[in-house]
Design a protein around this motif. Structure first.
Motif: not given
Length: 160
Positions: A61, A64, A68, A79, A81, A83
Motif C-alpha cells: 500500500s 501505491i 499516486n 490505474v 495497482e 496484482k
C-alpha cells in the motif's frame, strides 16, 4: 511500430512476437518489466506497464500511495495497482509521439525510482520469486515473468 521503438532504444526492452497488443519485455534497472501498447486507429489507445516485485514485503500500500502522490497532476495513469506480485500502471496513450514517449518514459523511470527508494526488489509476477528459474512466458495475449513454481501453479489452474 516506430512510435514505440523508444522502449527498445531507451530501456533495452525486447519487442515480442505479438501484434495485439504490442508487447515489450526485459529488465529496467534490474526490475522485470513488461510494457503493452494497444493502439487503435479510431481513438486513443491504452498502455499497461507491469513491474515484478519481490514477495518479501506483502504490504504494497505504501508504494501505491507514494506513486499516486508522485503522479498527481503529471502523468495521471488511470490505474495504479498491485496484482499478485506485480505493480500495474495503465492508462490512455497520448496522441502525439513525443508526448507518448515522455509520458511512458516518465512513468517507468518514476515507478522504478519509487520501488528502489522503498527498498522493494524485483521478482516474478505471481509469487515474487527471485530464483534462477524466472523466465518470460506468454499467457493468452499477455506476457509475464514467472518462476518455474509460478508457471506450474498457473498451468495447474488452467488444466483444472
Amino acid at each position: 511500430m516506430a512510435r514505440s521503438n523508444f522502449l527498445m532504444n531507451d530501456f533495452n526492452l525486447e519487442k515480442q512476437q505479438s501484434k495485439f497488443p504490442l508487447s515489450f519485455s526485459g529488465k529496467v534497472d534490474g526490475y522485470y518489466t513488461v510494457v503493452e501498447v494497444n493502439e487503435t486507429s479510431y481513438g486513443p489507445g491504452e498502455y499497461l506497464i507491469k513491474f515484478g516485485v519481490s514477495g518479501e514485503n506483502n504490504d504494497f500500500s505504501e508504494v501505491i500511495n507514494k506513486l499516486n502522490e508522485r503522479f498527481v497532476g503529471k502523468h495521471k495513469p488511470l490505474v495504479v495497482e498491485m496484482k499478485s506480485n506485480h505493480l500495474s500502471l495503465a492508462g490512455t496513450i497520448p496522441m502525439r509521439k513525443k508526448a507518448f514517449e515522455k509520458h511512458i518514459s516518465s512513468l517507468i523511470n518514476e515507478a522504478v525510482a519509487q520501488l528502489k527508494e522503498l527498498g522493494i526488489h524485483t521478482g516474478d509476477f505471481l509469487y515474487g520469486d527471485t530464483d534462477d528459474t524466472v523466465s518470460l512466458y506468454q499467457m493468452e495475449n499477455t506476457f509475464m515473468f514467472l518462476s518455474d513454481r509460478s508457471y506450474q501453479t498457473i498451468k495447474d489452474d488452467l488444466d483444472s
